[in-house]
Design an enzyme around this catalytic site. Sequence first.
Site, PDB file in Angstrom:
ATOM      1  N   HIS A 164       0.838  -1.198   0.000  1.00  0.00           N
ATOM      2  CA  HIS A 164       0.000   0.000   0.000  1.00  0.00           C
ATOM      3  C   HIS A 164       0.874   1.249   0.000  1.00  0.00           C
ATOM      4  O   HIS A 164       2.009   1.215   0.474  1.00  0.00           O
ATOM      5  CB  HIS A 164      -0.865   0.047   1.264  1.00  0.00           C
ATOM      6  N   CYS A 251      -2.756   0.912   9.632  1.00  0.00           N
ATOM      7  CA  CYS A 251      -3.806  -0.006   9.154  1.00  0.00           C
ATOM      8  C   CYS A 251      -4.843  -0.333  10.207  1.00  0.00           C
ATOM      9  O   CYS A 251      -5.963  -0.714   9.885  1.00  0.00           O
ATOM     10  CB  CYS A 251      -3.182  -1.322   8.693  1.00  0.00           C
TER      11      CYS A 251
END
Length: 256
Positions: A164, A251
């Site tokens: 990511h 996250c």
Amino acid sequence: MKQRFKHAIVRKPCRNMVNGLTDANLGIPDYELALVQHKQYVEVLKSCGLKVEVLDADENYSDSCFVEDVALCTPHCAIVTRPGSVSRRGETVAMQKVLENYYQNIEFISAPGTLDAGDVMMVGNHFFIGLSERTNKAGASQLIAVLEKYGMIGSTVKLEEVLHLKTGVAYLENNNLVVCGEFISKPAFRQYNLIEIPVGESYAANCIWVNGRVIIPCGFPVTKQLISDSGYPVIEVDMTEFQKLDGGVSCLSLRF
Ligand code: CIR
């Protein structure tokens, strides 16, 4: 304008996390230890002044503790994403219901778009969107259209190496940007004061600014020094069990 966050939403890890998606090769997470680490993470968010909503574990989705990916929370609206991994797509249903308690305006990414909000980094009014294995061009274009509707803007950054965008880059406000690996040389980030994380500590490039403090994972002394030399109080959290699933400190929460 400098952000100040009031809320965080987290979800407890589930027993089934042992089947979570990963490329890390660090072994299977210890669920009991993950629960302890998650609790500490929540306490740290609270110590930064956030009201934290802790959602129950959801055994249907092994990766459901990584709430950051299923929604983007902006000052003007929340966007429910369409995660790039099919196994995670259903996580959005429950999150939408939770977000309705906080936001009047809720928008959606729809097929054929895919977007994990771990690929989205907020820098004031501007959102950088990583084009990755999880986030495609259609997802990014939809997000940019939504942002523009609310007076914000977005632009894309192509990822080559990491999962990511925020795996390798973190905005710490005040024009300071933590960068690692492929992001050190990206033209899009040249305008910022770059805090370069050495390759050996790349996991710590996923860190978060929360109301003036910076939360980083335990065990990364060079990163800790670099960030505190940049003027931030640094708080360390033990993240070993989430690292085994390619998850970092960003996250585990939605912050807004
Ligand atoms: C996944 O592969 O989707 C999870 N195992 C890890 C998600 C990490 N989330 C993030 O970087 N925003």
